[in-house]
Design a protein around this motif. Structure first.
Motif, short mmCIF file in Angstrom:
data_model
loop_
_atom_site.label_atom_id
_atom_site.label_comp_id
_atom_site.label_asym_id
_atom_site.label_seq_id
_atom_site.Cartn_x
_atom_site.Cartn_y
_atom_site.Cartn_z
N ASN A 186 -37.39 -19.84 10.10
CA ASN A 186 -38.59 -18.56 9.61
C ASN A 186 -38.34 -18.38 7.97
OD1 ASN A 186 -37.41 -16.35 8.04
ND2 ASN A 186 -37.05 -14.95 9.58
N PRO A 187 -40.19 -18.20 7.36
CA PRO A 187 -40.17 -18.39 5.91
C PRO A 187 -39.08 -17.43 4.68
CG PRO A 187 -41.87 -17.61 6.96
CD PRO A 187 -40.86 -18.16 8.29
N LEU A 188 -38.86 -16.51 5.02
CA LEU A 188 -37.67 -16.17 4.28
C LEU A 188 -36.10 -16.66 4.36
CD1 LEU A 188 -37.13 -13.21 3.21
CD2 LEU A 188 -35.22 -12.41 5.29
N ALA A 189 -35.78 -17.30 5.98
CA ALA A 189 -34.50 -17.68 4.77
C ALA A 189 -35.19 -19.39 4.88
CB ALA A 189 -33.78 -17.93 6.51
N THR A 190 -36.27 -19.98 4.82
CA THR A 190 -35.83 -21.33 4.38
C THR A 190 -36.25 -21.41 2.91
OG1 THR A 190 -38.04 -21.84 5.35
CG2 THR A 190 -36.37 -22.03 6.83
N ALA A 191 -37.31 -20.12 2.78
CA ALA A 191 -37.77 -19.80 0.90
C ALA A 191 -36.05 -19.69 0.39
CB ALA A 191 -38.52 -18.99 0.83
N THR A 192 -35.21 -18.41 1.11
CA THR A 192 -34.05 -18.33 0.19
C THR A 192 -33.69 -19.49 0.29
OG1 THR A 192 -33.81 -16.45 0.90
CG2 THR A 192 -32.46 -17.02 0.71
N SER A 193 -33.71 -20.41 1.28
CA SER A 193 -32.62 -22.22 1.02
C SER A 193 -32.78 -22.59 0.41
CB SER A 193 -32.49 -22.63 2.70
OG SER A 193 -31.69 -23.88 2.08
N ASN A 194 -34.02 -22.76 -0.24
CA ASN A 194 -35.02 -23.84 -0.90
C ASN A 194 -34.72 -23.41 -2.37
OD1 ASN A 194 -36.83 -25.86 0.77
ND2 ASN A 194 -37.76 -23.96 1.42
N ALA A 195 -34.78 -21.76 -2.41
CA ALA A 195 -33.67 -22.07 -4.06
C ALA A 195 -32.40 -22.09 -4.04
CB ALA A 195 -34.41 -20.02 -4.31
N VAL A 196 -32.31 -21.87 -3.18
CA VAL A 196 -30.34 -22.18 -3.48
C VAL A 196 -29.72 -23.07 -3.91
CG1 VAL A 196 -28.21 -22.01 -2.33
CG2 VAL A 196 -29.61 -20.25 -2.28
N LEU A 197 -30.93 -24.28 -3.00
CA LEU A 197 -30.07 -26.10 -3.37
C LEU A 197 -30.65 -26.07 -4.22
CD1 LEU A 197 -31.26 -27.23 0.43
CD2 LEU A 197 -28.60 -26.68 -0.12
N GLU A 198 -31.70 -25.48 -4.87
CA GLU A 198 -32.81 -26.14 -6.01
C GLU A 198 -32.24 -25.29 -7.09
OE1 GLU A 198 -37.39 -25.20 -5.98
OE2 GLU A 198 -37.09 -24.62 -7.88
N GLU A 199 -31.39 -24.84 -7.11
CA GLU A 199 -30.68 -24.09 -8.21
C GLU A 199 -29.06 -24.93 -8.24
OE1 GLU A 199 -31.30 -22.46 -10.61
OE2 GLU A 199 -29.25 -21.82 -11.28
#
Ligand code: PLP
Length: 394
Positions: A282-295
Motif C-alpha cells: 500500500n502507498p503508506l508502507a511503500t512510501a515510507t520504505s522508499n524514504a528509509v532506503l533512500e536515506e
C-alpha cells in the motif's frame, strides 16, 4: 489508573512473556520509558529501526503520504509502490527480469516464498522443501513449518508438509539436494539462533547444487537485509545470485512491510490469482520504505554499518572479559557468544544500566543498533556494556 503490567496481564494475549518496560518515546538511538528513564537502544526493535527513532525522513514520508493517499487495495497501483519495487530490484541486483511481491511482515514474505517453492514442481515429483536446523522464518503456519526449531512448532501440527530441516554443513547440503527438492531456504546469518554465520563457502556450494538440480535458492534476508550487515543484502558478500530473497524489518525502518524479490526465471512462477494481501504494497508502507532506503543510501549507512560494525567487534573483543568467548556476525548484526549461560542476566544488567541489547538464547547476546550510530553511541555502549559485564562477573 491500573499500572501497565496489570493491564498487559488483563488485556494482552499471552503469546509473549511480560514486557520488560513500557516505552513511550524515542529519538535517534535512544528511547524513554514511562518513568522518563533513558535507554541507549542497541537492538532497534530487532534490526528494524534502521534510521533510529523519529528520524525526519521517516516522519516526513509517513506524514506526506498519509496526507496524499494511504491505501488503495491491490485492484490499483500507486507511484510509491512502483518506485519501491524498482528500488528493491536495483539494490538486490535483480534489475533484469526481477519481480517484487509486497507483504506486511517477515512471516508473510516467507509465506509467499513457500508458495513460490510449491510452484517449482517440475514433473510433479518436486515436493521437498529444505531449510536448516535451528533456523527461524516466522510464526505463521507456513513460516513455522520452515522454522527449524521443534520447540516453536510443538502443539501446532499438522504443519504444511514436505519440509525437512538439515544440519548447517556443506556435507548435509550435498547429501540432500536432488531432483525432488523444490527449494532450499536459508538465512545468510541465523539471527534468532544468536547471530550465527553460515560455514565458509556455504552459499556458493548451495548455489552450485541448487542450479544443477533445478532447485530454487531462496535467501531469508529479513533480519540481515537493508544494509544491516554492511552490504545491502548479506548474500551479496558471497557473489552468488539467488532465485529469490525475502525482506522485511529494516526496509520499513518501523513501518510494517515485507517483500519477496525474485530473480530471473523464478519471476515467472506466480500468475494472476495465486497470492495476495489487502495491505501488501500500500502507498503508506511503500512510501515510507522508499524514504528509509533512500536515506540509507544518501547518508552512506551501509558503509557506516560495515565500519561501525568492525569498530564494535574490536571493542567488544578488546574488553577481554572472561564471559566473552567469541564475536559473530557482520556489520551491525553482532552476536556475542558467552562462556556461561548468563545471557539473560547480562541483558537485564545492561537494561538496568540504560542499555537495550537482547539474549536470543542462554549463551548469546545480540546487538543490532540503528545504522546511524557514531562515536558518541559507541562510547556510551562501551561504558554501559562493560559495567553490565562487570556486574554479572561479580
Ligand atoms: N525470518 C527471519 C530471519 C527473522 O529474523 C524473522 C523475525 O525475527 C522472521 C523471518 C519473521 O518476521 P516477522 O516477525 O516480521 O514475521
Amino acid at each position: 489508573m491500573t499500572d501497565w503490567k496489570s493491564r498487559v496481564e488483563r488485556d494482552m494475549m499471552r503469546t509473549f512473556n511480560t514486557p520488560i518496560a513500557m516505552l513511550t518515546r524515542g529519538e535517534g538511538c535512544h528511547v524513554w520509558d514511562a518513568d522518563g528513564t533513558r535507554y541507549l537502544d542497541f537492538l532497534a526493535g530487532i534490526a528494524v529501526n534502521a534510521l533510529g527513532h523519529a528520524h525526519p525522513a521517516f516522519v516526513n514520508a509517513i506524514t506526506r503520504q498519509a496526507n496524499t493517499l494511504a491505501h488503495v487495495s491491490n485492484y490499483f497501483s500507486s507511484p510509491p509502490q512502483l518506485e519501491l519495487a524498482e528500488r528493491l530490484k536495483r539494490l538486490a541486483g535483480a534489475e533484469v527480469n526481477g519481480r517484487v511481491y509486497f507483504a506486511n511482515s517477515g512471516a508473510e514474505a516467507n509465506e509467499a516464498a513457500f508458495k513460490l517453492a510449491r510452484l517449482n514442481r517440475g514433473d510433479g515429483s518436486r515436493t521437498r522443501v529444505i531449510t536448516l536446523e535451528n533456523s527461524f522464518h516466522g510464526r505463521t503456519l507456513g513460516a513455522l513449518a520452515l522454522t527449524g526449531k521443534p520447540s516453536l512448532q510443538e502443539g501446532f501440527g499438522p504443519l504444511p508438509g514436505g519440509v525437512e530441516h538439515i544440519a548447517t554443513t556443506i556435507e548435509a547440503l550435498e547429501a540432500t539436494i536432488d531432483e525432488r527438492v523444490a527449494a532450499l531456504i536459508v538465512e545468510p546469518i541465523k539471527g534468532e539462533a544468536g547471530v550465527v554465520d553460515l560455514p565458509e563457502g556455504y552459499l556458493q556450494r548451495a548455489r552450485e547444487l541448487t542450479e544443477a538440480h533445478g532447485v530454487l535458492l531462496i535467501i531469508d534476508e529479513i533480519q540481515t537485509g537493508a544494509g544491516r550487515t554492511g552490504e545491502w543484502f548479506a548474500f551479496q558478500r558471497s557473489g552468488i545470485v539467488p532465485d529469490a530473497i525475502t525482506v522485511a524489518k529494516g526496509i520499513g525502518g518501523g513501518m510494517p512491510i515485507g517483500a519477496l524479490v525474485t530473480f530471473g526465471a523464478a519471476s515467472d512462477l506466480f500468475g494472476p490469482g495465486h497470492h495476495g494481501s489487502t495491505f501488501g504494497g500500500n502507498p503508506l508502507a511503500t512510501a515510507t520504505s522508499n524514504a528509509v532506503l533512500e536515506e540509507i543510501e544518501r547518508a552512506g549507512l551501509v558503509e557506516n554499518a560495515a565500519v561501525r560494525g568492525e569498530q564494535l567487534r574490536a571493542l567488544i573483543s578488546g574488553l577481554g572479559s572472561p564471559l566473552i568467548e567469541e564475536v559473530r556476525g557482520h556489520g551491525l548484526l553482532i552476536g556475542i557468544g558467552l562462556t556461561a549461560p548468563v545471557a539473560a542476566e547480562l541483558s537485564n544488567a545492561a537494561f538496568e544500566r540504560g542499555l537495550i541489547i537482547n539474549a536470543p538464547n542462554a549463551t548469546s547476546i545480540r546487538i543490532a543498533p540503528p545504522l546511524i550510530i557514531g562515536d558518541a553511541e559507541i562510547e556510551e555502549f562501551t561504558t554501559l556494556f562493560r559495567a553490565a559485564l562487570d556486574a554479572v562477573q561479580a
